[in-house]
Scaffold this motif. Sequence first.
Motif, PDB file in Angstrom:
ATOM      1  N   THR A   8       0.800  -1.223   0.000  1.00  0.00           N
ATOM      2  CA  THR A   8       0.000   0.000   0.000  1.00  0.00           C
ATOM      3  C   THR A   8       0.831   1.272   0.000  1.00  0.00           C
ATOM      4  N   GLU A   9       2.042   1.233   0.572  1.00  0.00           N
ATOM      5  CA  GLU A   9       2.900   2.420   0.599  1.00  0.00           C
ATOM      6  C   GLU A   9       4.234   2.105  -0.058  1.00  0.00           C
ATOM      7  N   LEU A  10       4.588   2.962  -1.012  1.00  0.00           N
ATOM      8  CA  LEU A  10       5.827   2.781  -1.760  1.00  0.00           C
ATOM      9  C   LEU A  10       6.709   4.007  -1.626  1.00  0.00           C
ATOM     10  N   GLU A  11       8.007   3.809  -1.829  1.00  0.00           N
ATOM     11  CA  GLU A  11       8.946   4.918  -1.802  1.00  0.00           C
ATOM     12  C   GLU A  11       9.921   4.765  -2.972  1.00  0.00           C
ATOM     13  N   LEU A  12      10.003   5.799  -3.799  1.00  0.00           N
ATOM     14  CA  LEU A  12      10.997   5.847  -4.859  1.00  0.00           C
ATOM     15  C   LEU A  12      12.302   6.321  -4.244  1.00  0.00           C
ATOM     16  N   GLN A  13      13.364   5.557  -4.416  1.00  0.00           N
ATOM     17  CA  GLN A  13      14.676   5.943  -3.922  1.00  0.00           C
ATOM     18  C   GLN A  13      15.606   6.100  -5.095  1.00  0.00           C
ATOM     19  N   GLY A  14      16.467   7.080  -5.022  1.00  0.00           N
ATOM     20  CA  GLY A  14      17.410   7.289  -6.096  1.00  0.00           C
ATOM     21  C   GLY A  14      18.728   7.840  -5.587  1.00  0.00           C
ATOM     22  N   MET A  15      19.734   7.590  -6.372  1.00  0.00           N
ATOM     23  CA  MET A  15      21.052   8.129  -6.094  1.00  0.00           C
ATOM     24  C   MET A  15      21.559   8.719  -7.398  1.00  0.00           C
ATOM     25  N   VAL A  16      22.057   9.923  -7.318  1.00  0.00           N
ATOM     26  CA  VAL A  16      22.628  10.589  -8.486  1.00  0.00           C
ATOM     27  C   VAL A  16      24.142  10.623  -8.328  1.00  0.00           C
ATOM     28  N   VAL A  17      24.831  10.172  -9.346  1.00  0.00           N
ATOM     29  CA  VAL A  17      26.289  10.193  -9.339  1.00  0.00           C
ATOM     30  C   VAL A  17      26.711  11.439 -10.116  1.00  0.00           C
ATOM     31  N   VAL A  18      27.411  12.322  -9.440  1.00  0.00           N
ATOM     32  CA  VAL A  18      27.815  13.573 -10.064  1.00  0.00           C
ATOM     33  C   VAL A  18      29.334  13.629 -10.188  1.00  0.00           C
ATOM     34  N   ARG A  19      29.762  14.478 -11.054  1.00  0.00           N
ATOM     35  CA  ARG A  19      31.195  14.718 -11.216  1.00  0.00           C
ATOM     36  C   ARG A  19      31.633  15.607 -10.075  1.00  0.00           C
ATOM     37  N   HIS A  20      32.548  15.116  -9.279  1.00  0.00           N
ATOM     38  CA  HIS A  20      32.998  15.860  -8.108  1.00  0.00           C
ATOM     39  C   HIS A  20      34.251  16.653  -8.478  1.00  0.00           C
ATOM     40  N   LEU A  21      34.126  17.958  -8.472  1.00  0.00           N
ATOM     41  CA  LEU A  21      35.265  18.823  -8.847  1.00  0.00           C
ATOM     42  C   LEU A  21      35.933  19.395  -7.631  1.00  0.00           C
TER      43      LEU A  21
END
Length: 135
Positions: free
Chosen positions: A122-135
Amino acid sequence: MAIVGHGPSQSTCEDCYGVQITPLSDRTAAPAVHIQITGRYAYQGVLFLVRNMATHKVVGEFFNFDENLFTSVACDDDEEPDFNEIDIDKYTVLGHIDPKLKEWPVHLDWMMTTDALNNSVTELELQGMVVVRHL
């Protein structure tokens, strides 16, 4: 085992990302949604999954995404035992193919699968991780 470079966010950027989720009315077999993710800066990669809030298990399957950018990925993490149960042939966890810089937005669709429907999720959660260029 965790992969070097992936881990808790160290971002100091507030409101850098946005998520818009809209129901897909043309799907009758299973509930489905369209997901649009936006961001301010180019990114190297992403990891997306949907969890059942009650059990913390990964559920559902992604479809209708850019197969030149994303594919099914498996995470072998000792802290996440349910990742070991994920079928790599299904798009349960979606991740980037290469670290080349990419532009926003990301468009993808996600649907509830039979196993989640049978377990009355009944309850869902979208999880995400963004990989960025670390300067």
